[in-house]
Design a protein around this motif. Structure first.
Motif, mmCIF file in Angstrom:
data_model
loop_
_atom_site.group_PDB
_atom_site.id
_atom_site.type_symbol
_atom_site.label_atom_id
_atom_site.label_comp_id
_atom_site.label_asym_id
_atom_site.label_seq_id
_atom_site.Cartn_x
_atom_site.Cartn_y
_atom_site.Cartn_z
ATOM 1 N N LEU A 301 22.614 -16.820 -10.171
ATOM 2 C CA LEU A 301 22.016 -16.788 -8.833
ATOM 3 C C LEU A 301 20.536 -16.413 -8.860
ATOM 4 C CD1 LEU A 301 24.909 -15.152 -6.776
ATOM 5 C CD2 LEU A 301 24.212 -17.556 -6.803
ATOM 6 N N VAL A 302 20.165 -15.452 -9.705
ATOM 7 C CA VAL A 302 18.766 -14.997 -9.728
ATOM 8 C C VAL A 302 17.818 -16.120 -10.168
ATOM 9 C CG1 VAL A 302 17.135 -13.402 -10.791
ATOM 10 C CG2 VAL A 302 19.362 -12.565 -10.016
ATOM 11 N N PRO A 303 18.075 -16.784 -11.325
ATOM 12 C CA PRO A 303 17.171 -17.884 -11.700
ATOM 13 C C PRO A 303 17.250 -19.062 -10.728
ATOM 14 C CG PRO A 303 19.011 -17.736 -13.236
ATOM 15 C CD PRO A 303 19.064 -16.512 -12.390
ATOM 16 N N LEU A 304 18.429 -19.324 -10.153
ATOM 17 C CA LEU A 304 18.553 -20.417 -9.183
ATOM 18 C C LEU A 304 17.684 -20.141 -7.956
ATOM 19 C CD1 LEU A 304 19.776 -23.018 -8.123
ATOM 20 C CD2 LEU A 304 21.767 -21.697 -7.331
ATOM 21 N N ALA A 305 17.733 -18.904 -7.471
ATOM 22 C CA ALA A 305 16.916 -18.544 -6.309
ATOM 23 C C ALA A 305 15.430 -18.669 -6.636
ATOM 24 C CB ALA A 305 17.251 -17.118 -5.878
ATOM 25 N N PHE A 306 15.050 -18.230 -7.830
ATOM 26 C CA PHE A 306 13.648 -18.321 -8.235
ATOM 27 C C PHE A 306 13.196 -19.783 -8.293
ATOM 28 C CE2 PHE A 306 10.507 -18.838 -11.659
ATOM 29 C CZ PHE A 306 9.488 -18.019 -11.166
ATOM 30 N N LEU A 307 14.020 -20.645 -8.852
ATOM 31 C CA LEU A 307 13.664 -22.061 -8.968
ATOM 32 C C LEU A 307 13.571 -22.722 -7.597
ATOM 33 C CD1 LEU A 307 15.855 -23.120 -12.039
ATOM 34 C CD2 LEU A 307 13.395 -22.717 -11.991
ATOM 35 N N LEU A 308 14.466 -22.357 -6.688
ATOM 36 C CA LEU A 308 14.404 -22.914 -5.340
ATOM 37 C C LEU A 308 13.127 -22.489 -4.625
ATOM 38 C CD1 LEU A 308 18.123 -22.487 -4.212
ATOM 39 C CD2 LEU A 308 16.930 -24.632 -4.735
ATOM 40 N N ILE A 309 12.726 -21.247 -4.825
ATOM 41 C CA ILE A 309 11.484 -20.750 -4.211
ATOM 42 C C ILE A 309 10.283 -21.492 -4.769
ATOM 43 C CG2 ILE A 309 9.953 -18.749 -4.045
ATOM 44 C CD1 ILE A 309 12.511 -17.010 -3.975
ATOM 45 N N VAL A 310 10.235 -21.648 -6.106
ATOM 46 C CA VAL A 310 9.119 -22.351 -6.747
ATOM 47 C C VAL A 310 9.057 -23.802 -6.274
ATOM 48 C CG1 VAL A 310 8.235 -23.216 -8.944
ATOM 49 C CG2 VAL A 310 9.049 -20.866 -8.776
ATOM 50 N N ALA A 311 10.219 -24.473 -6.285
ATOM 51 C CA ALA A 311 10.251 -25.874 -5.861
ATOM 52 C C ALA A 311 9.851 -26.007 -4.391
ATOM 53 C CB ALA A 311 11.651 -26.450 -6.097
ATOM 54 N N GLY A 312 10.398 -25.126 -3.545
ATOM 55 C CA GLY A 312 10.068 -25.181 -2.121
ATOM 56 C C GLY A 312 8.591 -24.934 -1.865
ATOM 57 N N PHE A 313 7.999 -23.988 -2.602
ATOM 58 C CA PHE A 313 6.593 -23.660 -2.414
ATOM 59 C C PHE A 313 5.708 -24.860 -2.733
ATOM 60 C CE2 PHE A 313 2.609 -22.083 -4.368
ATOM 61 C CZ PHE A 313 2.033 -21.511 -3.240
ATOM 62 N N PHE A 314 5.944 -25.513 -3.866
ATOM 63 C CA PHE A 314 5.084 -26.641 -4.250
ATOM 64 C C PHE A 314 5.358 -27.882 -3.395
ATOM 65 C CE2 PHE A 314 4.652 -24.187 -8.259
ATOM 66 C CZ PHE A 314 3.268 -24.097 -8.263
ATOM 67 N N LEU A 315 6.579 -28.042 -2.935
ATOM 68 C CA LEU A 315 6.851 -29.149 -2.015
ATOM 69 C C LEU A 315 6.142 -28.926 -0.678
ATOM 70 C CD1 LEU A 315 10.640 -29.810 -2.729
ATOM 71 C CD2 LEU A 315 8.706 -31.281 -3.338
ATOM 72 N N TRP A 316 6.069 -27.670 -0.270
ATOM 73 C CA TRP A 316 5.334 -27.337 0.965
ATOM 74 C C TRP A 316 3.839 -27.608 0.778
ATOM 75 C CZ3 TRP A 316 1.795 -23.207 1.686
ATOM 76 C CH2 TRP A 316 1.353 -23.052 3.014
ATOM 77 N N LEU A 317 3.296 -27.241 -0.392
ATOM 78 C CA LEU A 317 1.895 -27.543 -0.672
ATOM 79 C C LEU A 317 1.653 -29.049 -0.728
ATOM 80 C CD1 LEU A 317 0.944 -24.933 -3.440
ATOM 81 C CD2 LEU A 317 0.225 -24.935 -1.047
ATOM 82 N N GLY A 318 2.719 -29.806 -1.037
ATOM 83 C CA GLY A 318 2.590 -31.247 -1.119
ATOM 84 C C GLY A 318 2.233 -31.909 0.195
ATOM 85 N N LYS A 319 2.402 -31.195 1.307
ATOM 86 C CA LYS A 319 1.997 -31.756 2.599
ATOM 87 C C LYS A 319 0.474 -31.918 2.658
ATOM 88 C CE LYS A 319 5.906 -29.764 5.143
ATOM 89 N NZ LYS A 319 6.308 -28.846 6.236
ATOM 90 N N ARG A 320 -0.240 -31.016 1.981
ATOM 91 C CA ARG A 320 -1.703 -31.082 1.951
ATOM 92 C C ARG A 320 -2.187 -31.975 0.814
ATOM 93 N NH1 ARG A 320 -4.975 -25.510 1.698
ATOM 94 N NH2 ARG A 320 -3.961 -25.353 3.741
ATOM 95 N N ASP A 321 -1.559 -31.829 -0.343
ATOM 96 C CA ASP A 321 -1.951 -32.597 -1.525
ATOM 97 C C ASP A 321 -0.669 -33.003 -2.243
ATOM 98 O OD1 ASP A 321 -2.842 -33.572 -3.975
ATOM 99 O OD2 ASP A 321 -4.505 -32.156 -4.092
ATOM 100 N N ARG A 322 -0.370 -34.292 -2.230
ATOM 101 C CA ARG A 322 0.908 -34.756 -2.748
ATOM 102 C C ARG A 322 1.061 -34.565 -4.255
ATOM 103 N NH1 ARG A 322 2.522 -40.201 0.702
ATOM 104 N NH2 ARG A 322 2.371 -39.218 2.767
#
Length: 777
Positions: A301-322
């Motif tokens: 659960l701990v690494p899964l949560a970390f990976l989801l946060i990392v993926a979500g963060f960069f996907l959110w940044l992708g709105k500005r720069d794909r």
């Protein structure tokens, strides 16, 4: 905007940056050329008969799922044999190509959808920094310096990058024929490693993120490209899965873990890859990874949560720069073949992050363009960080220069319970002659797995060395019960060696033949079957086994020497000469092969040809007395008496106690050069020595007779007889000497009688009978 439409200033910037990437990478990888072949390189290169023969290589291309690596290994072997330099040169060239291609892809990839109208200096600098991150990252040393995996992941990455770049150019520059080249590039990468199968998906994501504008056409061609790519991946995936069902290390057939269990474990593995990409301080061959117990446990659960946060963060940044979104998607998609639900015994290897790490290059480039930095900041990014990165890479390559020490270090400290690290350390210690330490590691392995074949083989070999045959047999039979099919043929061969030492040759032959049923090219079994045939006097069968071994490994000098010796014994010297010449193709400086070939040519009456090889052997090992003497004898046979005299003198200086024959030939050389007194003195030296040349005494008698030194001649002939010279010759010359020169007919006739008695049908029999009949009259 493509290169053809760039301004000259931008083109110069691109060329300068590309040249800098190449020069820096070559600089910090310059010490990788001294790294030996190791680990799986032994199976794929050192002991692989496929790369030694063109027909086997062509046949092997149809039986492997990584044909490109096999083809490159074949080329390297044909050019340089087993010398590591050529293999590392090819790997580094592949890495350099990948560095330049990712740089170009970063330069020509815009922030969002739309045609790239201009390329700013900022874009060039950011792309350069990101490409350097990839080129000099210390973790990538395993994907460049480790030969076999380096060319597998390297060519796969090369294929992926080429396919995306060609696909992009086909769309942007209205070049539909480039879709075909892009598809061929994808197939090229797939021939390197299965991880390139993600190329069509990466192309599709790239298309949707950066090429989806209305101004771009070829919609049908693009759809056809993606459909063809996915069809190939589906077909290849089915083949690979069916193939891996037969192995114990990869695929759904492995019993090490379940697909879900493997997936849960991979969450922690991916976090480890991320940590090493950011902070590559604890680089290792084997990382200690504990299998996840299930989904609802902290290690999952701990690494899964970390990976989801990392993926979500960069996907959110992708709105500005794909590029942020594309980078993180690239990372996870490229890891999917090794970090998803297909179980692999080895949970983690650093080289598996080589292709996925390219996703971080997009993130780095996008970040550097977003952050406003001063000149000092750019100096740090473009100079200081690459320098630190490169120094760490250079240092890591120094570690790879002694991989065996790394195995032992990791087994003791970094990965003390990793079975693969322990196995490699055990075998390494045994190869280094450190058997007591190797046995300690073997016993430690048996505590983890009681029927661990590698450990059982190690303990069995040790018992065999101690001639404790019962203990050795017990270990080998337990090893046969293990699951690793790849070790069964090895175990049967060791059982064959055990029975050979016991004297049970029939049982030994059966074990060796059982070994060959499982691995037709296993050299150990083939050689011993040849030895067993030779031991019972069947030189014809021995020749057949040695010929088989030589056809598989023509570069092996020991096999060549054994086969050539058997061929000479079977009165086939010309074939032995051919064997040596073929082996020299890969062993140009093997002095033993050079010397033996020279001796064979010399005995075949070709002293001039022999001199080429004997001179080279003597030049490479000038202090080897055997090579020096053979060279001198060949020079004498070729009529080069002046040089022969010099070489004989050198040999006598090396071996004063065993130079009787050499002194005789030195004397003959001096006589041919007109230096009679010196020549006779050397013949006399040889004649007086216990190891001297018997013929030197006879020749000395002839010369003394010629110079009317009859008493000395008689003494020389008597020495000839006392040293075991042919009696009929010695007695005949003595008889004629006493009859005609010394005036003692009684003794002369007595010697002639002895000569006739020793050989009644000799050449001078009629002359002797005539002299003896004169005595009667």
């Amino acid at each position: 905007m493509e290169a053809s439409g760039l301004s000259r200033a931008t083109q110069r910037q691109l060329l300068a940056a590309g040249a800098a990437i190449v020069l820096l990478t070559v600089l910090f990888y310059s010490n990788s050329f001294r790294v030996p072949l190791f680990f799986d390189d032994s199976v794929h290169i050192k002991t692989n008969p496929t790369i030694r023969d063109f027909s086997r290589m062509v046949s092997g291309l149809t039986r492997t799922n990584r044909p490109l690596a096999l083809f490159l290994n074949w080329i390297n072997f044909q050019v340089g044999g087993l010398k590591p330099f050529g293999y590392h040169l090819v790997n580094l060239a592949i890495h350099l190509a990948n560095c330049v291609l990712i740089y170009l892809l970063l330069v020509f990839t815009p922030k969002n959808t739309g045609t790239q109208r201009e390329i700013e200096t900022l874009r060039v600098k950011a792309a350069f920094a990101a490409a350097i991150f990839f080129a000099l990252h210390p973790m990538h040393t395993m994907a460049v310096t480790y030969v076999i995996q380096g060319r597998m992941v390297g060519t796969a990455t090369l294929g992926v990058l080429l396919s995306i770049l060609l696909y992009r150019r086909a769309v942007v520059r209205d070049r539909p024929h480039l879709f075909i080249l892009a598809f061929l590039a994808f197939l090229f990468g797939l021939g390197g490693k299965e991880s390139a199968g993600m190329a069509p998906l990466l192309c599709l994501v790239y298309d949707r993120l950066f090429l989806a504008g209305r101004e771009y056409g070829f919609r049908r061609a693009r759809i056809a490209y993606h459909l063809a790519g996915f069809a190939v991946v589906l077909f290849a995936g089915v083949l690979v899965l069916f193939y891996h069902q037969k192995t114990e290390t990869t695929g759904f057939a492995t019993r090490e873990t379940t697909p879900l269990g493997y997936l849960f474990t991979q969450f922690g593995v991916i976090v480890t890859y991320l940590r090493l990409l950011v902070f590559p301080a604890t680089l290792k061959i084997h990382h200690q990874i504990t299998d996840a117990r299930g989904l609802f446990y902290p290690e999952t659960l701990v690494p899964l949560a970390f990976l989801l946060i990392v993926a979500g963060f960069f996907l959110w940044l992708g709105k500005r720069d794909r590029r942020f979104a594309f980078g993180i998607l690239w990372f996870f998609l490229a890891l999917a073949p090794t970090s998803s639900i297909i179980p692999i015994v080895d949970r983690i290897f650093e080289y598996r992050a080589y292709l996925p790490s390219l996703g971080f290059c997009f993130i780095i480039a996008a970040t550097l363009e977003q952050v406003k930095m001063t000149k000092r900041g750019w100096v740090g990014v473009l100079v200081v960080i690459p320098l630190l990165w490169g120094v760490r890479t250079y240092d890591r390559n120094l570690d790879w220069q002694d991989p065996w020490e790394m195995y032992i270090l990791e087994a003791r400290t970094y990965s003390p319970n990793h079975y693969r690290a322990l196995t490699l350390a055990m075998n390494t210690l045994a190869d280094a002659g450190r058997n007591p330490e190797a046995l300690i590691v073997a016993k430690k392995l048996l505590k983890v797995k009681p029927i661990f074949q590698d450990a059982r083989l190690m303990l069995g070999r040790d018992a065999l060395r101690r001639k404790d045959y019962e203990e050795a047999e017990a270990h080998f039979l337990l090893a046969l019960k293990g699951k690793k099919e790849r070790l069964k043929h090895v175990t049967y061969s060791w059982l064959g060696l055990l029975e050979t030492q016991r004297g049970n040759t029939r049982a030994a032959e059966q074990y060796f033949k059982n070994s060959l049923k499982r691995e037709k090219s296993y050299l150990f079994a083939i050689k011993y079957l040849g030895k067993l045939a030779q031991g019972r006097g069947d030189t014809g069968e021995a020749e057949e086994w040695y010929l088989k071994a030589f056809s598989l490994f023509p570069d092996n000098p020991n096999i060549a020497l054994t086969l050539a010796g058997t061929l000479v014994a079977n009165n086939k010297p010309q074939r032995a000469i051919e064997v040596y010449k073929k082996t020299l193709r890969w062993n140009r400086k093997n002095t033993r092969i050079l010397n033996e070939l020279g001796v064979l040519l010399y005995r075949a009456g070709r002293p001039r040809d022999a001199l080429v090889y004997l001179r080279k052997a003597a030049r490479l090992k000038p202090h080897n007395p055997r090579f020096t003497e053979n060279l001198a004898n060949c020079l004498f046979a070729a009529g080069d008496y002046r040089e022969a005299q010099k070489v004989y003198l050198r040999f006598i200086e090396m071996e004063p106690r065993h130079s009787g024959m050499a002194r005789a030939f030195l004397g003959r050389s001096l006589l041919h050069l007109g230096r009679v007194d010196e020549g006779l003195a050397r013949l006399a030296e040889s004649c007086k020595r216990p190891d001297g040349d018997v013929e030197a005494c006879f020749e000395l008698g002839l010369f003394h007779t010629h110079f009317k030194r009859y008493q000395k001649a008689a003494a020389a002939y008597k020495d000839f007889l006392s040293k075991g010279g042919e009696p009929h010759r010695g007695y005949y010359n003595l008889g004629m000497l006493y009859l005609d020169k010394l005036g003692d007919p009684k003794r002369g006739l007595d010697y002639l009688s002895r000569s006739l008695k020793a050989k009644p049908d000799q050449e001078f029999a009629s002359t002797i009978r005539e002299r003896l009949s004169q005595k009667g009259r």
